[in-house]
Design a protein around this motif. Structure first.
Motif, short mmCIF file in Angstrom:
data_model
loop_
_atom_site.label_atom_id
_atom_site.label_comp_id
_atom_site.label_asym_id
_atom_site.label_seq_id
_atom_site.Cartn_x
_atom_site.Cartn_y
_atom_site.Cartn_z
N ILE A 101 8.01 -2.54 -3.26
CA ILE A 101 7.05 -2.92 -4.30
C ILE A 101 5.64 -3.34 -3.24
CG2 ILE A 101 6.64 -4.90 -5.96
CD1 ILE A 101 8.82 -2.93 -6.67
N THR A 102 5.72 -3.82 -2.15
CA THR A 102 4.82 -4.18 -1.43
C THR A 102 4.25 -3.09 -0.99
OG1 THR A 102 5.71 -6.27 -0.50
CG2 THR A 102 3.76 -5.29 0.68
N ARG A 103 5.00 -1.70 -0.83
CA ARG A 103 4.41 -0.66 -0.44
C ARG A 103 3.55 -0.29 -1.70
NH1 ARG A 103 5.72 4.53 -2.38
NH2 ARG A 103 5.61 6.14 -0.93
N GLN A 104 3.85 -0.01 -2.86
CA GLN A 104 3.24 0.11 -3.70
C GLN A 104 2.02 -0.42 -4.21
OE1 GLN A 104 5.85 0.68 -7.61
NE2 GLN A 104 7.45 0.65 -6.35
N CYS A 105 2.13 -1.68 -3.84
CA CYS A 105 0.82 -2.65 -4.18
C CYS A 105 -0.18 -2.19 -3.02
CB CYS A 105 1.07 -4.19 -3.78
SG CYS A 105 -0.19 -4.95 -3.89
N ILE A 106 0.24 -2.00 -1.76
CA ILE A 106 -0.70 -1.63 -0.81
C ILE A 106 -1.42 -0.17 -1.02
CG2 ILE A 106 -1.03 -1.04 1.70
CD1 ILE A 106 0.81 -3.52 2.38
N ILE A 107 -0.46 0.86 -1.58
CA ILE A 107 -1.04 2.01 -1.93
C ILE A 107 -2.24 1.74 -2.99
CG2 ILE A 107 -0.66 4.03 -3.11
CD1 ILE A 107 2.00 4.08 -1.88
N ALA B 117 -5.39 0.01 -1.28
CA ALA B 117 -5.99 0.73 -0.39
C ALA B 117 -6.92 1.90 -0.95
CB ALA B 117 -4.95 1.61 0.62
N LYS B 118 -6.10 2.49 -2.08
CA LYS B 118 -7.05 3.35 -2.96
C LYS B 118 -8.19 2.95 -3.54
CE LYS B 118 -3.31 6.86 -3.96
NZ LYS B 118 -2.51 7.25 -4.85
N ASN B 119 -8.07 1.72 -4.15
CA ASN B 119 -9.22 0.92 -4.52
C ASN B 119 -10.45 0.73 -3.74
OD1 ASN B 119 -8.03 0.92 -7.12
ND2 ASN B 119 -7.03 -1.12 -7.18
N LYS B 120 -9.94 0.53 -2.40
CA LYS B 120 -10.98 0.28 -1.34
C LYS B 120 -11.31 1.82 -0.93
CE LYS B 120 -12.90 -2.82 1.56
NZ LYS B 120 -13.64 -3.71 1.10
N GLY B 121 -11.06 2.64 -1.35
CA GLY B 121 -11.55 4.11 -0.95
C GLY B 121 -10.64 4.72 0.27
N THR C 246 5.68 -2.49 6.04
CA THR C 246 5.42 -3.46 4.85
C THR C 246 6.68 -3.94 4.22
OG1 THR C 246 5.03 -1.74 3.29
CG2 THR C 246 3.29 -2.65 4.54
N SER C 247 6.77 -5.09 3.74
CA SER C 247 7.76 -5.45 2.91
C SER C 247 7.59 -6.73 2.16
CB SER C 247 9.27 -5.84 3.73
OG SER C 247 8.72 -6.87 4.56
N SER D 128 -5.14 -4.59 10.10
CA SER D 128 -5.91 -5.73 10.01
C SER D 128 -6.54 -5.83 8.63
CB SER D 128 -6.61 -6.40 11.17
OG SER D 128 -6.20 -6.17 12.37
N GLU D 129 -7.42 -4.86 8.24
CA GLU D 129 -8.07 -4.76 7.14
C GLU D 129 -7.08 -4.77 5.95
OE1 GLU D 129 -11.57 -2.00 4.73
OE2 GLU D 129 -10.65 -1.18 6.74
N ILE D 130 -6.02 -3.81 5.92
CA ILE D 130 -5.03 -3.93 5.05
C ILE D 130 -4.33 -5.22 4.86
CG2 ILE D 130 -2.98 -2.89 4.20
CD1 ILE D 130 -3.96 -0.16 5.49
N ALA D 131 -4.03 -6.13 5.98
CA ALA D 131 -3.36 -7.23 6.00
C ALA D 131 -4.37 -8.07 5.04
CB ALA D 131 -2.96 -7.76 7.22
N GLN D 132 -5.52 -8.14 5.45
CA GLN D 132 -6.34 -8.91 4.42
C GLN D 132 -6.68 -8.64 3.29
OE1 GLN D 132 -8.23 -11.76 6.03
NE2 GLN D 132 -8.47 -12.18 3.86
N LEU D 133 -6.70 -7.39 2.44
CA LEU D 133 -6.51 -6.91 1.30
C LEU D 133 -5.52 -7.46 0.76
CD1 LEU D 133 -7.79 -3.25 1.64
CD2 LEU D 133 -8.94 -4.82 0.67
N TYR D 134 -4.24 -7.60 1.35
CA TYR D 134 -3.12 -7.90 0.97
C TYR D 134 -2.82 -9.51 0.70
CZ TYR D 134 1.82 -8.23 -0.77
OH TYR D 134 2.91 -8.47 -1.22
N ALA D 135 -3.64 -10.10 1.75
CA ALA D 135 -3.75 -11.48 1.62
C ALA D 135 -4.63 -11.89 0.49
CB ALA D 135 -4.33 -12.08 2.86
#
Length: 282
Positions: free
Chosen positions: A208-214, A217-221, A243-244, A270-277
């Motif tokens: 589920i975290t995988r799907q969220c990060i995809i 990240a896509k929304n971020k381009g 990710t989990s 680090s950027e993806i971690a911040q996006l998820y945070a």
């Protein structure tokens, strides 16, 4: 503070909770589970987790043991009774107890268990402690897309890694491609800056975290490719991470005896971690 568990309709002190000795989840691993992350009182991706639970149950010939609304009420009560602000809610549904035999019982009453425990708030500025992973042969069964409690192969793989001084294992299939970590999805960042993670099929759990990060990240381009990669590709990558729901994101800076990239936590990780945070904060 006392912890509470939920077992088949009752809220019980955690240390007193139990199931029948012939429960099929206990004897056969004939059960499905989910883990939902609670962040500052907010259940993260609760519906996607319950969707996946319903799918997993269906794949082994079971139905949800109660309505979605009823399960959500129990989850919320578990949060309240355990005075949880940030942590994990564990949900398990088994095919119930019956005389021990391999065939599925024709009739059964499912066992439903929930537990909860506290965790620190995910802070990408503090939580991005890099991990080392060891590659091991993937010896699991052929339906890893089903979130079953049959986790001995994953536990065995992780113990091998820990015994050799690593933090986790990346499992590798017979063709030499990485499937996933023992309890997480595996990612790399190519030298061109493209994110790669294995396609969700029978060989991995579609996290589920995988799907969220995809999605984030896509929304971020960011460019993302859902395709398998080898250990060699990972070692030649710019960055790697896992990710989990429980760990959110952890950078991988060493695979076997070689460093990934420059051996430091990468900028994209680090950027993806911040996006998820930011997503967790709502």
């Amino acid at each position: 503070m006392s912890r509470y568990a939920y077992v088949n309709g009752s809220y019980i002190h955690h240390e007193e909770a139990s199931v029948h000795i012939e429960d099929r989840g206990f004897q056969f691993g004939d059960s499905i589970y989910e883990v939902v992350y609670l962040h500052k009182g907010r259940l993260i991706d609760q519906d996607p987790h319950l969707d996946r639970m319903e799918r997993s149950l269906g794949e082994i010939g079971m139905e949800m043991p109660m309505s979605r609304a009823a399960m959500k009420l129990i989850i919320q009560e578990m949060v309240r009774k355990n005075r949880l602000k940030t942590g994990l809610v564990y949900i398990q549904v088994t095919r119930g107890s019956s005389t021990r035999d391999f065939p599925f019982p024709k009739t059964y009453r499912p066992t439903v268990v929930m537990t909860a425990r506290r965790m620190p708030v995910f802070d990408p500025k503090k939580a991005l402690k890099a991990i080392k992973v060891k590659s091991v042969e993937d010896i699991r069964w052929g339906r890893c897309d089903i979130k079953t409690t049959q986790l001995l192969a994953a536990a065995f793989s992780k113990q091998i890694a820990l015994d050799d001084g690593f933090d986790d294992a990346w499992m590798v299939d017979q063709e030499g491609f990485v499937t996933e970590g023992t309890s997480n999805n595996a990612w790399i960042v190519t030298k061109e800056g493209k994110l790669k993670t294995r396609k969700a099929d029978h060989d991995i759990l579609n996290g589920i975290t995988r799907q969220c990060i995809i999605r984030l990240a896509k929304n971020k381009g960011m460019e993302i490719s859902e395709e398998a990669f080898t250990i060699e590709e990972a070692l030649n990558a710019k960055e790697a991470f896992v990710t989990s729901a429980s760990a959110c994101l952890k950078p991988v800076t060493q695979i076997n005896d070689q460093t990934v990239g420059n051996g430091e936590v990468g900028l994209i990780s680090s950027e993806i971690a911040q996006l998820y945070a930011d997503f967790l904060e709502g």
